[in-house]
Scaffold this motif. Structure first.
Motif, mmCIF file in Angstrom:
data_model
loop_
_atom_site.group_PDB
_atom_site.id
_atom_site.type_symbol
_atom_site.label_atom_id
_atom_site.label_comp_id
_atom_site.label_asym_id
_atom_site.label_seq_id
_atom_site.Cartn_x
_atom_site.Cartn_y
_atom_site.Cartn_z
ATOM 1 N N PHE A 10 0.825 -1.200 0.000
ATOM 2 C CA PHE A 10 0.000 0.000 0.000
ATOM 3 C C PHE A 10 0.863 1.254 0.000
ATOM 4 O O PHE A 10 0.537 2.242 -0.654
ATOM 5 C CB PHE A 10 -0.961 0.014 1.186
ATOM 6 C CG PHE A 10 -2.137 -0.896 0.989
ATOM 7 C CD1 PHE A 10 -2.978 -0.734 -0.098
ATOM 8 C CD2 PHE A 10 -2.387 -1.910 1.881
ATOM 9 C CE1 PHE A 10 -4.062 -1.566 -0.291
ATOM 10 C CE2 PHE A 10 -3.465 -2.753 1.697
ATOM 11 C CZ PHE A 10 -4.306 -2.581 0.609
ATOM 12 N N GLN A 41 -10.523 -9.256 -1.445
ATOM 13 C CA GLN A 41 -10.071 -8.241 -2.400
ATOM 14 C C GLN A 41 -8.900 -7.409 -1.905
ATOM 15 O O GLN A 41 -7.936 -7.219 -2.653
ATOM 16 C CB GLN A 41 -11.234 -7.340 -2.816
ATOM 17 C CG GLN A 41 -12.251 -8.030 -3.696
ATOM 18 C CD GLN A 41 -11.632 -8.660 -4.917
ATOM 19 O OE1 GLN A 41 -10.896 -8.027 -5.657
ATOM 20 N NE2 GLN A 41 -11.915 -9.931 -5.124
ATOM 21 N N PRO A 42 -8.929 -6.896 -0.671
ATOM 22 C CA PRO A 42 -7.776 -6.083 -0.232
ATOM 23 C C PRO A 42 -6.455 -6.852 -0.262
ATOM 24 O O PRO A 42 -5.439 -6.317 -0.697
ATOM 25 C CB PRO A 42 -8.147 -5.670 1.200
ATOM 26 C CG PRO A 42 -9.645 -5.740 1.230
ATOM 27 C CD PRO A 42 -10.008 -6.888 0.320
ATOM 28 N N ASP A 45 -5.409 -7.509 -3.938
ATOM 29 C CA ASP A 45 -4.880 -6.282 -4.535
ATOM 30 C C ASP A 45 -3.479 -5.964 -4.006
ATOM 31 O O ASP A 45 -2.593 -5.593 -4.769
ATOM 32 C CB ASP A 45 -5.811 -5.102 -4.257
ATOM 33 C CG ASP A 45 -7.124 -5.196 -5.023
ATOM 34 O OD1 ASP A 45 -7.211 -5.979 -5.981
ATOM 35 O OD2 ASP A 45 -8.066 -4.480 -4.639
#
Length: 148
Positions: A10, A41-42, A45
């Motif tokens: 991130f 999903q997080p 990703d």
């Protein structure tokens, strides 16, 4: 350790790395029904971002032992383990992609020293084999991400 890799991903995403010709692992077109695995999903990703960042390292620059790229395979394995537990929710192409990533993780395992050396070695055959394994893993993970 996985959470530190996700945090780094991130951070790297937020900071950007300038202009790059490398492909990125990004979500596919949204479906009318939404994601079959919204809770993952997080993580999917974040690992996609990490793989994209690590691909840039495979230009001959050695990977430092503390670099999260040196630990990317366990991170990929961990998220694929979670996806596999819920793979019945995926479309058939996604289920096949999970199987492909499992195989690709096994194929790239002997390439760990190659990866740690920055994707180069004096052995041209090893370079070709490991680059092919890396490209297949990258592509397979992208397919899993897009189906989830």
């Amino acid at each position: 350790m996985r959470y530190s890799a996700i945090a780094l991903a991130f951070l790297l995403l937020g900071c950007g790395t300038g202009t790059s010709s490398l492909p990125t692992i990004t979500p596919g077109a949204p479906s009318a029904t939404g994601s079959p695995l919204p809770d993952l999903q997080p993580r999917l990703d974040a690992i996609g971002v990490l793989l994209t960042e690590c691909a840039a390292r495979l230009r001959g620059e050695p990977v430092a032992p503390a670099d999260n790229c040196a630990h990317v395979m366990p991170d990929v394995t961990g998220v694929i383990d979670e996806v596999e537990k819920q793979s019945a929710k995926l479309p058939p192409a996604g289920q096949a992609a999970v199987t492909d990533v499992r195989r690709q993780l096994a194929e790239i395992a002997p390439c760990e020293p190659w990866f740690a050396a920055g994707g180069v070695s004096p052995d041209g055959q090893l370079d070709a084999r490991c680059k092919k394994a890396w490209d297949a893993l990258y592509s397979g993970y992208s397919a899993v991400r897009n189906s989830a």
